[in-house]
Design a protein around this motif. Structure first.
Motif, PDB file in Angstrom:
ATOM      1  N   THR A 426       0.797  -1.216   0.000  1.00 37.94           N
ATOM      2  CA  THR A 426       0.000   0.000   0.000  1.00 37.94           C
ATOM      3  C   THR A 426       0.835   1.274   0.000  1.00 37.94           C
ATOM      4  O   THR A 426       0.352   2.331  -0.422  1.00 37.94           O
ATOM      5  N   ILE A 427       2.087   1.226   0.467  1.00 37.67           N
ATOM      6  CA  ILE A 427       2.892   2.442   0.519  1.00 37.67           C
ATOM      7  C   ILE A 427       3.957   2.481  -0.573  1.00 37.67           C
ATOM      8  O   ILE A 427       4.916   3.257  -0.484  1.00 37.67           O
ATOM      9  N   LEU A 428       3.788   1.694  -1.624  1.00 38.36           N
ATOM     10  CA  LEU A 428       4.701   1.766  -2.756  1.00 38.36           C
ATOM     11  C   LEU A 428       4.590   3.122  -3.432  1.00 38.36           C
ATOM     12  O   LEU A 428       3.493   3.651  -3.635  1.00 38.36           O
ATOM     13  N   SER A 429       5.710   3.703  -3.782  1.00 42.13           N
ATOM     14  CA  SER A 429       5.736   4.967  -4.517  1.00 42.13           C
ATOM     15  C   SER A 429       5.463   4.695  -5.996  1.00 42.13           C
ATOM     16  O   SER A 429       5.538   3.547  -6.451  1.00 42.13           O
ATOM     17  N   PRO A 430       5.150   5.739  -6.789  1.00 42.71           N
ATOM     18  CA  PRO A 430       4.925   5.519  -8.233  1.00 42.71           C
ATOM     19  C   PRO A 430       6.099   4.836  -8.918  1.00 42.71           C
ATOM     20  O   PRO A 430       5.899   3.989  -9.803  1.00 42.71           O
ATOM     21  N   GLN A 431       7.326   5.212  -8.535  1.00 41.83           N
ATOM     22  CA  GLN A 431       8.487   4.570  -9.145  1.00 41.83           C
ATOM     23  C   GLN A 431       8.555   3.088  -8.773  1.00 41.83           C
ATOM     24  O   GLN A 431       8.893   2.234  -9.605  1.00 41.83           O
ATOM     25  N   GLU A 432       8.227   2.788  -7.511  1.00 41.08           N
ATOM     26  CA  GLU A 432       8.255   1.394  -7.074  1.00 41.08           C
ATOM     27  C   GLU A 432       7.126   0.592  -7.711  1.00 41.08           C
ATOM     28  O   GLU A 432       7.281  -0.607  -7.968  1.00 41.08           O
ATOM     29  N   ILE A 433       5.992   1.237  -7.957  1.00 42.33           N
ATOM     30  CA  ILE A 433       4.894   0.546  -8.647  1.00 42.33           C
ATOM     31  C   ILE A 433       5.349   0.118 -10.041  1.00 42.33           C
ATOM     32  O   ILE A 433       5.072  -1.008 -10.482  1.00 42.33           O
ATOM     33  N   GLU A 434       6.036   1.004 -10.745  1.00 38.23           N
ATOM     34  CA  GLU A 434       6.535   0.666 -12.074  1.00 38.23           C
ATOM     35  C   GLU A 434       7.499  -0.516 -12.023  1.00 38.23           C
ATOM     36  O   GLU A 434       7.564  -1.329 -12.948  1.00 38.23           O
ATOM     37  N   ARG A 435       8.233  -0.623 -10.919  1.00 39.26           N
ATOM     38  CA  ARG A 435       9.239  -1.680 -10.813  1.00 39.26           C
ATOM     39  C   ARG A 435       8.652  -3.011 -10.383  1.00 39.26           C
ATOM     40  O   ARG A 435       9.021  -4.065 -10.934  1.00 39.26           O
ATOM     41  N   TYR A 436       7.727  -2.988  -9.409  1.00 40.52           N
ATOM     42  CA  TYR A 436       7.262  -4.230  -8.791  1.00 40.52           C
ATOM     43  C   TYR A 436       5.879  -4.685  -9.256  1.00 40.52           C
ATOM     44  O   TYR A 436       5.450  -5.783  -8.896  1.00 40.52           O
ATOM     45  N   CYS A 437       5.179  -3.875 -10.028  1.00 43.49           N
ATOM     46  CA  CYS A 437       3.812  -4.221 -10.448  1.00 43.49           C
ATOM     47  C   CYS A 437       3.727  -4.371 -11.957  1.00 43.49           C
ATOM     48  O   CYS A 437       2.911  -3.718 -12.636  1.00 43.49           O
ATOM     49  N   GLN A 438       4.578  -5.203 -12.501  1.00 42.07           N
ATOM     50  CA  GLN A 438       4.578  -5.450 -13.931  1.00 42.07           C
ATOM     51  C   GLN A 438       3.416  -6.361 -14.319  1.00 42.07           C
ATOM     52  O   GLN A 438       3.129  -7.346 -13.637  1.00 42.07           O
ATOM     53  N   LEU A 439       2.740  -6.029 -15.425  1.00 43.61           N
ATOM     54  CA  LEU A 439       1.582  -6.792 -15.887  1.00 43.61           C
ATOM     55  C   LEU A 439       1.920  -7.607 -17.127  1.00 43.61           C
ATOM     56  O   LEU A 439       2.778  -7.213 -17.932  1.00 43.61           O
ATOM     57  N   ASP A 440       1.213  -8.731 -17.279  1.00 42.67           N
ATOM     58  CA  ASP A 440       1.325  -9.443 -18.548  1.00 42.67           C
ATOM     59  C   ASP A 440       0.457  -8.732 -19.589  1.00 42.67           C
ATOM     60  O   ASP A 440      -0.259  -7.760 -19.274  1.00 42.67           O
ATOM     61  N   ALA A 441       0.493  -9.193 -20.810  1.00 45.17           N
ATOM     62  CA  ALA A 441      -0.202  -8.500 -21.898  1.00 45.17           C
ATOM     63  C   ALA A 441      -1.708  -8.462 -21.662  1.00 45.17           C
ATOM     64  O   ALA A 441      -2.368  -7.423 -21.861  1.00 45.17           O
ATOM     65  N   ALA A 442      -2.281  -9.578 -21.204  1.00 46.97           N
ATOM     66  CA  ALA A 442      -3.732  -9.627 -20.975  1.00 46.97           C
ATOM     67  C   ALA A 442      -4.130  -8.700 -19.838  1.00 46.97           C
ATOM     68  O   ALA A 442      -5.157  -8.013 -19.898  1.00 46.97           O
ATOM     69  N   GLY A 443      -3.312  -8.680 -18.785  1.00 42.78           N
ATOM     70  CA  GLY A 443      -3.611  -7.807 -17.653  1.00 42.78           C
ATOM     71  C   GLY A 443      -3.525  -6.346 -18.042  1.00 42.78           C
ATOM     72  O   GLY A 443      -4.357  -5.533 -17.612  1.00 42.78           O
ATOM     73  N   ALA A 444      -2.535  -5.971 -18.852  1.00 38.40           N
ATOM     74  CA  ALA A 444      -2.395  -4.584 -19.276  1.00 38.40           C
ATOM     75  C   ALA A 444      -3.575  -4.160 -20.136  1.00 38.40           C
ATOM     76  O   ALA A 444      -4.085  -3.040 -20.003  1.00 38.40           O
ATOM     77  N   ALA A 445      -4.031  -5.062 -21.011  1.00 40.38           N
ATOM     78  CA  ALA A 445      -5.176  -4.739 -21.872  1.00 40.38           C
ATOM     79  C   ALA A 445      -6.442  -4.560 -21.047  1.00 40.38           C
ATOM     80  O   ALA A 445      -7.245  -3.645 -21.299  1.00 40.38           O
ATOM     81  N   LEU A 446      -6.636  -5.431 -20.056  1.00 40.49           N
ATOM     82  CA  LEU A 446      -7.825  -5.334 -19.203  1.00 40.49           C
ATOM     83  C   LEU A 446      -7.816  -4.046 -18.385  1.00 40.49           C
ATOM     84  O   LEU A 446      -8.849  -3.371 -18.253  1.00 40.49           O
ATOM     85  N   LEU A 447      -6.664  -3.680 -17.849  1.00 39.05           N
ATOM     86  CA  LEU A 447      -6.575  -2.462 -17.063  1.00 39.05           C
ATOM     87  C   LEU A 447      -6.801  -1.232 -17.932  1.00 39.05           C
ATOM     88  O   LEU A 447      -7.459  -0.267 -17.506  1.00 39.05           O
TER      89      LEU A 447
END
Length: 498
Positions: A426-447
């Motif tokens: 919950t306290i991840l920064s935007p930069q950390e979100i980019e690093r640790y919350c990588q999506l697969d192709a289907a997940g990115a399309a759904l989001l």
């Protein structure tokens, strides 16, 4: 003429600045003055100290007594300076030796009999005193909590006479031992909750990632019941977390040693003011959000809180801290709390209920929900419905999982987060979100599709990613898939469907 110098501590927010207590005896008409910006309770210590010394069979000097509490620009409050003032008078008048005073710090309120009464903030003061390498002499009831500070040297005393006997070498005070026997608080168990599988799943995810959660549903569906059981599935507190929370509670005198390492659970009534929630006052004190630090803040009947009161939660929900500014004083308190809130879907509470009892108009419903502003709602990670139970669910025996089983999964998910990034999702920064919350192709399309349909803000986008990361951690997955994104999106949609 006689002069004695002792050491004590003040309180300013979470800080405990050192206070030097200087006592000077001079010839002249008998007088007793205290200088150094004392507040009313400190000024009144003159009468307590005089009576305590006389009742303890010491001589009260019939001389001109001046007590200086330095630094002069730091406001001094509470009765904690009674003990050092009394000892300073005794040392300056030669009734007790002054050669050992520099080795200790003193704090304690005196009764008229000379007995020592507990003080608030003992734990916060000891945290600072231990770094300066001095031992701390405290009233017996306050010494137990102060001894929780690692490597601190604490001497508990019951009375002024015991402290004087220690200084004169007649009878040494015994070092305070750390209390290891605590009563583990037993929260109600999740196994008692019938049905509500979706709500239980949401609470498990919220506990795993330290996410905030808002539950909406008709009266009697179990919202408060679920919230009361939520602390029982949270991970155990670390020593550092426990010390932080205990120090804050110590500032209000509300810490109990038997509650050591138990996560705070605060549930203020909806009539609470903004100052009660965030803290404040002429001498800033912590509010409910700080008292819930490293624990749970449960706001039941959320829409019954005054809207200005709810708005004060916006900053601490983001930053985890609260800054209180007054004309003469400023203070900062930690406020990394986990918000769990509950509300009804409409003024009568029965919108969407199978009994068809609701007669609220769309305009009434809109005004009712409008008590919660969009910016505040956007800061809440998860939002779910808690529907009424069916007849079969209500009459069936409770067969839910026990809290211990849920907690074990929560602990495993939290450990994955700490091993990966060193903090909850919950306290991840935007930069950390980019690093640790990588999506697969289907997940990115759904989001991407969800962003267009739900008109998500950048904050909502980031919070969905954090929740999806937690869902993947609960499933033991290193990557975030479309299934995790789909479930995370569903946790932000109840206000769109009603």
């Amino acid at each position: 003429m006689g002069l004695a110098v002792l050491h004590s501590r003040g309180l300013s927010g979470m800080d405990a600045p050192p206070v030097t207590v200087e006592v000077h005896l001079a010839n002249g008409l008998p007088n007793f003055n205290i200088v150094g910006l004392p507040e009313a309770e400190v000024k009144e210590s003159k009468d307590r100290v005089r009576a305590a010394l006389q009742n303890a069979h010491f001589e009260f000097p019939a001389r001109r007594i001046t007590v200086n509490l330095a630094p002069a620009d730091l406001p001094k409050e509470s009765g904690r300076f009674d003990l050092p003032i009394a000892l300073g008078i005794l040392a300056a008048s030669g009734q007790v030796p002054s050669d050992k005073l520099k080795e200790y710090e003193f704090a304690g309120e005196l009764a008229l009999t000379g007995e020592l009464r507990p003080i608030r903030g003992a734990l916060a003061m000891t945290l600072k005193a231990s770094r300066d390498g001095r031992a701390f002499v405290l009233p017996l009831p306050s010494a137990a909590e102060a001894a929780l500070v690692k490597d601190a040297t604490i001497y508990p005393a019951r009375s002024l006479l015991e402290v004087c006997a220690h200084l004169t070498g007649q009878q040494a005070l015994t070092l305070q031992q750390i209390e290891t026997q605590v009563d583990i608080r037993s929260f109600p168990d999740f196994s008692e909750v019938k049905g509500q599988r979706h709500a239980k799943r949401a609470l498990e995810i919220a506990a795993a990632g330290n996410h905030s959660l808002l539950m909406s549903g008709p009266p009697g569906t179990g919202k408060s019941m679920l919230a009361a059981r939520f602390p029982g599935i949270l991970p155990p507190m670390t020593d550092e977390e426990a010390l932080e929370s205990a120090a804050i509670l110590s500032l209000t005198g509300g810490f109990k040693v038997e509650c050591w390492k138990q996560r705070p659970y605060r549930a203020p009534h909806h009539t609470a003011s903004g100052v009660a929630l965030v803290g404040g006052g002429g001498t800033p004190r912590p509010g409910e959000i700080s008292l819930a630090h490293n624990g749970v803040l449960f706001l039941d009947e959320l829409t019954e809180f005054a809207r200005p009161v709810l708005e004060v939660l916006r900053e601490p929900l983001e930053s985890g801290r609260i800054h209180i500014s007054r004309a003469a004083r400023q203070a900062e308190f930690p406020a990394r709390f986990q918000l769990i809130a509950a509300m009804n879907p409409c003024p009568c509470g029965y919108l969407g209920h199978t009994n068809g009892r609701c007669r609220c108009t769309p305009d009434q419903v809109a005004r009712y929900r409008g008590k919660i502003s969009g910016p505040l709602l956007d800061r809440i990670d998860m939002r779910i419905e808690v529907p009424a139970l069916s007849e079969s669910e209500l009459t069936a025996a409770a067969d839910g999982e026990p809290s211990s089983d849920i907690q074990s999964r929560v602990v495993n998910a939290r450990q994955r987060q700490l091993a990966r990034q060193g903090q909850p999702n919950t306290i991840l920064s935007p930069q950390e979100i980019e690093r640790y919350c990588q999506l697969d192709a289907a997940g990115a399309a759904l989001l991407k599709q969800a962003i267009g349909k739900l008109d998500l803000s950048p904050r909502s986008y980031h919070r969905i990613l954090k929740v999806a990361r937690t869902i993947a951690d609960c499933a033991g997955k290193s990557d975030i898939s479309s299934d995790h994104i789909a479930e995370a999106v569903q946790f932000r949609r109840f206000d769109k469907n009603q």
